[in-house]
Design an enzyme around this catalytic site. Structure first.
Site, PDB file in Angstrom:
ATOM      1  N   HIS A  53       0.823  -1.216   0.000  1.00 47.62           N
ATOM      2  CA  HIS A  53       0.000   0.000   0.000  1.00 47.62           C
ATOM      3  C   HIS A  53       0.858   1.268   0.000  1.00 47.62           C
ATOM      4  O   HIS A  53       0.524   2.277   0.626  1.00 47.62           O
ATOM      5  CB  HIS A  53      -0.948   0.016   1.207  1.00 47.62           C
ATOM      6  CG  HIS A  53      -1.961  -1.088   1.202  1.00 47.62           C
ATOM      7  ND1 HIS A  53      -3.161  -1.003   0.522  1.00 47.62           N
ATOM      8  CD2 HIS A  53      -1.944  -2.313   1.782  1.00 47.62           C
ATOM      9  CE1 HIS A  53      -3.847  -2.122   0.692  1.00 47.62           C
ATOM     10  NE2 HIS A  53      -3.117  -2.936   1.440  1.00 47.62           N
ATOM     11  N   ASN A 126     -10.187  -3.423   1.684  1.00 48.38           N
ATOM     12  CA  ASN A 126      -9.843  -3.338   0.265  1.00 48.38           C
ATOM     13  C   ASN A 126     -11.095  -3.076  -0.565  1.00 48.38           C
ATOM     14  O   ASN A 126     -12.206  -3.042  -0.046  1.00 48.38           O
ATOM     15  CB  ASN A 126      -9.176  -4.637  -0.205  1.00 48.38           C
ATOM     16  CG  ASN A 126      -7.774  -4.813   0.347  1.00 48.38           C
ATOM     17  OD1 ASN A 126      -7.080  -3.851   0.631  1.00 48.38           O
ATOM     18  ND2 ASN A 126      -7.362  -6.065   0.498  1.00 48.38           N
ATOM     19  N   TYR A 340       0.171  -4.625  11.690  1.00 49.74           N
ATOM     20  CA  TYR A 340       0.036  -3.229  11.268  1.00 49.74           C
ATOM     21  C   TYR A 340       0.719  -2.281  12.257  1.00 49.74           C
ATOM     22  O   TYR A 340       1.512  -1.409  11.869  1.00 49.74           O
ATOM     23  CB  TYR A 340      -1.436  -2.859  11.109  1.00 49.74           C
ATOM     24  CG  TYR A 340      -2.032  -3.301   9.803  1.00 49.74           C
ATOM     25  CD1 TYR A 340      -2.544  -2.377   8.898  1.00 49.74           C
ATOM     26  CD2 TYR A 340      -2.102  -4.646   9.464  1.00 49.74           C
ATOM     27  CE1 TYR A 340      -3.105  -2.775   7.693  1.00 49.74           C
ATOM     28  CE2 TYR A 340      -2.650  -5.057   8.267  1.00 49.74           C
ATOM     29  CZ  TYR A 340      -3.146  -4.118   7.379  1.00 49.74           C
ATOM     30  OH  TYR A 340      -3.688  -4.522   6.193  1.00 49.74           O
TER      31      TYR A 340
END
Length: 484
Positions: A53, A126, A340
């Protein structure tokens, strides 16, 4: 903004054109602190780009619930229709680097940060409702196969190589994602005109402690727009930043971008009644059995004033949850809960949540301290621990009741889920497409798969035939024609 140029210390700069030298043509002096400051800061202007990303765009706005969701969740931002919750949204491509084209075949990220009165809530998903894998342990291998080769550094060229198809063909659960990705849903030129999905399964909890499974869907008010692979290739050369440009220019012209949030809800008792595991991220829930329920609208109406500060440094994490929302046992989600935040600590430092764009709108109070870029200390006084008496016992636990959760049972084991059924939904998705969309899908897969090694092609075609015999045979025939 101050009109007089200053150093970062606030000292006025009287000459920003000439370095301090020993005479008019002499060597530059180390004592030119302004020069050193400028060069040292410039050398550090770039932070590590995201592993995935990396290329993205974003905007600010608000979210407004239609009616109270109290029967399902106690999350405060989902209760009052009169409240507008501030949001930040980042759209992105997954595989390419920061300089890559935005029209190429790739999933698109759709990440939303809600600045709620309970704290920050991140919904990170997404534009496709399923994913390549169901277990996070495979994620590093998956991305390695998508990224440039370690020996040659050759890029994936929109997935048209043996490494990509080698991994995919050996991972049957990826077949459903491939049907989505290689349809025209995989090539877009506008973030305003694509759907968004939470992909993973979460749990909503109401004030009574009752839980229910939930899946998220974002529907664009502007409708869905896709492009074919030929338009994708053209735009990659002529306007590689087409999606970013479209979003920015639209908002800059005074217009708004709107999405509707819908959810699917499933009782815990249903999870064992289905032919597949509903916590499997490679599967969708049938909408005839679990219909979409409109929840609220999101409006984007403000562009970032500084891209780096507000978008490049924006950090989203599925573990950023608030009371009323809990993670499920989804194996892909469980890994994301760690990965993350760990990535952000590496990219931005341990205090990444103190960066203004990531900082909650509510007060933060704990005993975490120091580290790189400590901007807003969380405590004052002598007591930086809990429990304490020297600080008046503050900050202290809230004492709020905790969600009882689902009972856990079983032995510790590494084992694939029982109900995989990896090909059925892939075939159903193919058969649900229009004739034109089926043609495009077949052509797109063939155009990419034809570049893979022979044995890999055979293996992938077997998987496609397992999903739908006609689809697999058409891809096989198309490859023969393209190579003729």
């Amino acid at each position: 903004m101050k009109k007089t140029l200053t150093t970062n210390q606030g000292v006025e700069v009287n000459d920003n054109q000439n370095s301090l030298t020993a005479g008019e043509r002499g060597s530059v002096l180390l004592q030119d602190v302004h020069l050193i400051e400028k060069l040292a800061h410039f050398d550090r202007e770039r932070i590590p780009e995201r592993v995935v990303h990396a290329k993205g765009a974003g905007a600010h706005g608000y979210f407004q619930v239609y009616k109270s969701m109290a029967p399902y969740t106690k999350a405060k931002f989902l209760q009052n229709p009169d409240v507008k919750t501030p949001v930040l949204v980042r759209f992105s491509t997954v595989v390419g680097s920061r300089g890559s084209a935005e029209s190429v075949r790739d999933p698109r990220g759709f990440a939303v940060k809600f600045y709620t009165e309970d704290g920050n809530y991140d919904l990170v998903g997404n534009n496709i409702p399923v994913f390549f894998i169901r277990d996070a342990i495979k994620f590093p291998d998956m991305i390695h196969s998508f990224k440039p080769a370690p020996d040659t550094n050759y890029p994936t060229s929109s997935s048209a190589n043996s490494r990509f198809w080698d991994f995919i063909s050996l991972s049957p659960e990826s077949t459903h994602m491939i049907i989505w990705l290689f349809s025209d849903r995989g090539t877009i030129k506008s973030y305003r005109k694509m759907e968004g999905f939470g992909v993973n399964t979460y749990i909503w909890v109401n004030k009574m402690g009752r839980g229910i499974y939930v899946k998220y869907h974002w529907k664009p008010a502007a409708g869905i727009e896709t492009i074919d692979r030929f338009e994708s290739t053209r735009l990659a050369g002529e306007d590689p930043d087409c999606a970013t440009r479209d979003l920015y220019d639209w908002i800059a012209s005074g217009k708004e971008v709107e999405y509707e949030l819908n959810v699917q809800l499933m009782e815990f008792e249903d999870e064992n009644e289905l032919e597949f595991d509903p916590l499997d991220a490679t599967k969708t829930w049938p909408e005839d059995r679990y219909p979409l329920m409109p929840v609220g609208k999101m409006v984007l109406n403000k562009n970032p004033e500084n891209y780096f500060a507000e978008i490049e440094q924006a950090a989203f994490c599925p573990a950023s949850l608030i009371p009323g929302v809990e993670p499920s046992a989804d194996k892909l989600l469980q890994g994301r809960l760690f990965s993350y935040a760990d990535t952000h600590r590496h990219r931005l430092g341990p205090n990444y949540l103190q960066i203004p764009v990531n900082r909650p709108k509510v007060e933060v109070s704990n005993d975490q301290q120091d580290g790189y870029m400590t901007i807003t200390p969380q405590f004052s006084g002598t007591a930086n621990y809990e429990p304490n008496s020297l600080g008046g016992g503050l900050p202290k636990e809230s004492g709020a009741p905790t969600y009882p959760g689902k009972p856990l049972q079983g032995v510790m084991v590494r084992k694939r889920i029982e109900k995989t059924n990896d090909f059925r939904q892939a075939g159903e998705r193919y058969r649900s497409l229009s004739k034109i969309d089926q043609d495009h899908l077949v052509g797109n897969i063939a155009d990419s798969l034809m570049h893979a090694d022979m044995e890999i092609r055979k293996r992938m075609i077997r998987n496609l035939k397992s999903a739908d015999a006609e689809m697999g045979e058409r891809v096989e025939h198309s490859i023969k024609e393209m190579k003729a």
